[in-house]
Design a protein around this motif. Structure first.
Motif, PDB file in Angstrom:
ATOM      1  N   SER A   1       0.856  -1.199   0.000  1.00  0.00           N
ATOM      2  CA  SER A   1       0.000   0.000   0.000  1.00  0.00           C
ATOM      3  C   SER A   1       0.880   1.233   0.000  1.00  0.00           C
ATOM      4  N   MET A   2       0.359   2.339  -0.565  1.00  0.00           N
ATOM      5  CA  MET A   2       1.042   3.620  -0.534  1.00  0.00           C
ATOM      6  C   MET A   2       0.018   4.713  -0.264  1.00  0.00           C
ATOM      7  N   THR A   3       0.307   5.564   0.761  1.00  0.00           N
ATOM      8  CA  THR A   3      -0.538   6.715   1.070  1.00  0.00           C
ATOM      9  C   THR A   3       0.294   7.966   0.828  1.00  0.00           C
ATOM     10  N   PRO A   4       0.047   8.683  -0.274  1.00  0.00           N
ATOM     11  CA  PRO A   4       0.883   9.849  -0.595  1.00  0.00           C
ATOM     12  C   PRO A   4       0.587  11.025   0.332  1.00  0.00           C
ATOM     13  N   ALA A   5       1.621  11.852   0.574  1.00  0.00           N
ATOM     14  CA  ALA A   5       1.449  13.042   1.402  1.00  0.00           C
ATOM     15  C   ALA A   5       0.820  14.160   0.603  1.00  0.00           C
ATOM     16  N   LYS A   6       1.022  14.186  -0.712  1.00  0.00           N
ATOM     17  CA  LYS A   6       0.390  15.171  -1.589  1.00  0.00           C
ATOM     18  C   LYS A   6      -0.404  14.434  -2.656  1.00  0.00           C
ATOM     19  N   GLU A   7      -0.954  15.206  -3.588  1.00  0.00           N
ATOM     20  CA  GLU A   7      -1.775  14.571  -4.617  1.00  0.00           C
ATOM     21  C   GLU A   7      -0.985  13.527  -5.393  1.00  0.00           C
ATOM     22  N   VAL A   8       0.300  13.844  -5.635  1.00  0.00           N
ATOM     23  CA  VAL A   8       1.166  12.915  -6.356  1.00  0.00           C
ATOM     24  C   VAL A   8       2.391  12.679  -5.485  1.00  0.00           C
ATOM     25  N   GLY A   9       2.655  11.435  -5.126  1.00  0.00           N
ATOM     26  CA  GLY A   9       3.737  11.148  -4.200  1.00  0.00           C
ATOM     27  C   GLY A   9       5.030  10.753  -4.875  1.00  0.00           C
ATOM     28  N   GLY A  10       6.095  10.606  -4.063  1.00  0.00           N
ATOM     29  CA  GLY A  10       7.407  10.221  -4.572  1.00  0.00           C
ATOM     30  C   GLY A  10       7.797   8.811  -4.211  1.00  0.00           C
ATOM     31  N   ASP A  11       7.016   8.135  -3.339  1.00  0.00           N
ATOM     32  CA  ASP A  11       7.288   6.736  -2.998  1.00  0.00           C
ATOM     33  C   ASP A  11       6.755   5.816  -4.098  1.00  0.00           C
ATOM     34  N   PHE A  12       7.328   4.625  -4.209  1.00  0.00           N
ATOM     35  CA  PHE A  12       6.730   3.609  -5.068  1.00  0.00           C
ATOM     36  C   PHE A  12       7.143   2.226  -4.596  1.00  0.00           C
ATOM     37  N   TYR A  13       6.363   1.266  -4.994  1.00  0.00           N
ATOM     38  CA  TYR A  13       6.679  -0.131  -4.736  1.00  0.00           C
ATOM     39  C   TYR A  13       6.413  -0.897  -6.016  1.00  0.00           C
TER      40      TYR A  13
END
Length: 549
Positions: free
Chosen positions: A333-345
């Protein structure tokens, strides 16, 4: 709400200030005068005592005190005290010997000086050896006795006190024989009547003068404030209220008007009037630009929503991802801090017996980080091929990212490849968080020294690590948005809380999805209503059984 006139507030403040100033000046004058008079008394009485003690045969007086009889030495001392008192402005001059701290007879008089006028009036002459009776209270006798026994040579003792005849300032000094033996305490008293009279009059004089000054000053200041401050500010207020009313009535900023008040004070108020006129003009331009920018932001917001949808669609979100592979289970799962995030899996099958997992964090947030994420994710997946060691994958990806990294972004990343036949898990860590391994009934952080981040420096070398998993073991990898989640008190969630929740209530025995849900719920409870400052990404892999070949 009822408004108070500015002139009234200013006059009230000035009155309070003037009264406070008058009080402070009176207090300072009082203290200064009192201190000066006390210093004068000290100096004068010290001179008197030194005059008595100097050039006198105190050894003969010591013999008289020892024999307890009045002889020529005592008579000579009385003559000296009488002479000095008659020619000085003092009230009393006497010598006594402290004996004890009893309520009565705690002192013994040795000698006291009198003026001829006092003798003519028939005042009682204190005889040598007379006991003090109840004249000295116990606490005073204790002070005399302490000074008599413990004072240093030539030390003075000052004692202002109130008597039934008024305030008296006393200075004392211990008289000693040539051997240094204390014989008695020589004291001189002066009534402080001149201080009392002056101090009673001084505050009244200061207050009266201050009051007269305040009345004159306030009258002049009121006229000046009305002309130079209150009237110009009233004009400014009227113009500002008209501008405010027009802003409510009209939707077009260009139609707003600000009537310049006629102010010619040639000071800061006139400058304020000019500044308000300029501000009104700038405000009209700002409102016009704001309307344009608001429309533009709405358009960009719509585009970001589309970008968010596109980004989320690029991450694998179908679980279980490999229904035919009973050997593994994966959830992320990924919960971005902004509309478009910088994390990925990411996770994918390298071949029939190898499955790869990737968790990464791009520096920065928003669209630039998301675009760099897409590049990094694509490069890692494209170069993870059968037989390719994870370290070699990161070395190639790092060099490619460095070639076109004008924004100077970087990626912390973790990639692992699981052999579902042997259970070997080979991994590489580019500055990322260590994974947690579920084995033998507990989660343990697998801490190894990480290599440098991706896109940092071209030519960076990376090293692989390897562990063997048993059926039932799990791997949890995450980004720093997990352990660096912050609550309203600026406290970090931290590794200790993460380790605690993973090892609470046999968490590792749950499914991958439930493990991630448990951790996310614990983070949400800790953070509460505080805003999320970083993307929160987690991936959990379970090695369920070996592939039979």
């Amino acid at each position: 709400m009822e408004k108070r006139k500015l002139s009234t507030s200013l006059i009230f403040a000035i009155v309070i200030f003037t009264i406070a100033l008058s009080f402070c000046l009176g207090l300072i004058g009082y203290k200064t005068f009192y201190g000066g008079m006390i210093k004068k008394y000290k100096t004068y009485e010290e001179t008197v005592l030194n005059l008595v003690i100097s050039d006198f045969d105190w050894d003969a007086v010591a013999v008289s005190i020892q024999n307890q009889e009045e002889d020529e030495a005592i008579q000579a001392l009385r003559a000296r005290l009488n002479y000095i008192k008659s020619n000085s402005e003092i009230s009393y001059l006497y010598m006594l010997e402290p004996l004890n701290t009893n309520e009565t007879d705690n002192m013994r008089y040795i000698c006291e000086g009198y003026t001829p006028a006092e003798v003519e009036r028939g005042e009682d002459v204190v005889k040598f050896g007379k006991m003090s009776g109840s004249e000295y209270p116990v606490e005073v006798a204790a002070d005399y006795l302490n000074f008599f026994n413990n004072s240093k040579k030539d030390e003075f003792w000052y004692y202002p006190n109130k008597t039934e005849w008024g305030y008296v300032f006393t200075t004392s000094r211990v008289v000693r024989s040539s051997s240094g033996k204390p014989l008695g305490v020589l004291s001189v008293d002066i009534y402080m009547s001149d201080i009392g009279r002056t101090l009673r009059i001084f505050p009244l004089v200061i207050f009266t003068a201050s009051l007269i000054f305040s009345v004159i000053f306030i009258l002049i200041l009121t006229l000046w404030l009305e002309k130079r401050v209150v009237i110009p500010l009233s004009k400014l207020q009227k113009s500002a209220e008209q501008f405010l009313k027009s802003s409510h009535d009209k939707s077009d900023p260009a139609s707003l008007t600000f009537t310049a008040p006629d102010i010619k004070t040639k000071d800061e108020i006139e400058a304020l009037s000019t500044a308000l006129l300029t501000m009104a003009s700038d405000l009209k331009s700002y409102m016009k630009n704001l309307m344009h920018e608001t429309a533009e932001k709405e358009r960009i917001g719509a585009e970001l929503n589309v970008a968010t949808h596109i980004q989320s669609s690029m991450l694998p979100i179908i679980f279980p991802p490999f229904p035919s592979k009973e050997e593994v289970d994966i959830f992320a799962s990924m919960t971005p801090a902004k509309e478009v995030g910088g994390d990925f899996y990411d996770f994918f099958m390298v071949d029939d017996r190898h499955i790869a997992i990737v968790v990464a964090d791009v520096s920065g947030k928003g669209v630039p980080a998301a675009l760099f994420m897409v590049i990094g994710k694509t490069l890692i997946k494209d170069h993870t091929t059968p037989g390719m060691d994870p370290a070699e994958v990161f070395m190639k990806v790092n060099n490619l990212l460095c070639e076109s990294n004008g924004a100077e972004l970087f990626i912390t990343a973790f990639e692992g490849v699981l052999d579902i036949v042997t259970g070997e898990f080979r991994f590489v860590d580019a500055g990322h968080e260590p994974p947690y391994i579920w084995h033998d009934g507990k989660f343990t952080a697998h801490r190894v020294k990480p290599d440098f981040v991706l896109a940092g420096f071209e030519g960076t070398k990376y090293a692989s690590g390897s562990i063997f998993l048993e059926p039932g073991d799990k791997i949890l990898e995450y980004t720093d948005g997990v352990n660096e989640a912050t609550n309203a008190n600026n406290e970090l969630y931290g590794d200790e809380r993460l380790n605690a929740v993973l090892n609470r209530d046999n968490c590792g025995a749950k499914s991958c999805k439930d493990i991630i849900s448990t951790v996310k719920a614990d983070i949400d409870r800790f953070v509460a209503d505080a805003p999320q400052f970083d993307d929160i990404t987690m991936l959990c892999l379970e090695f369920k059984k070996r592939l039979e070949i």
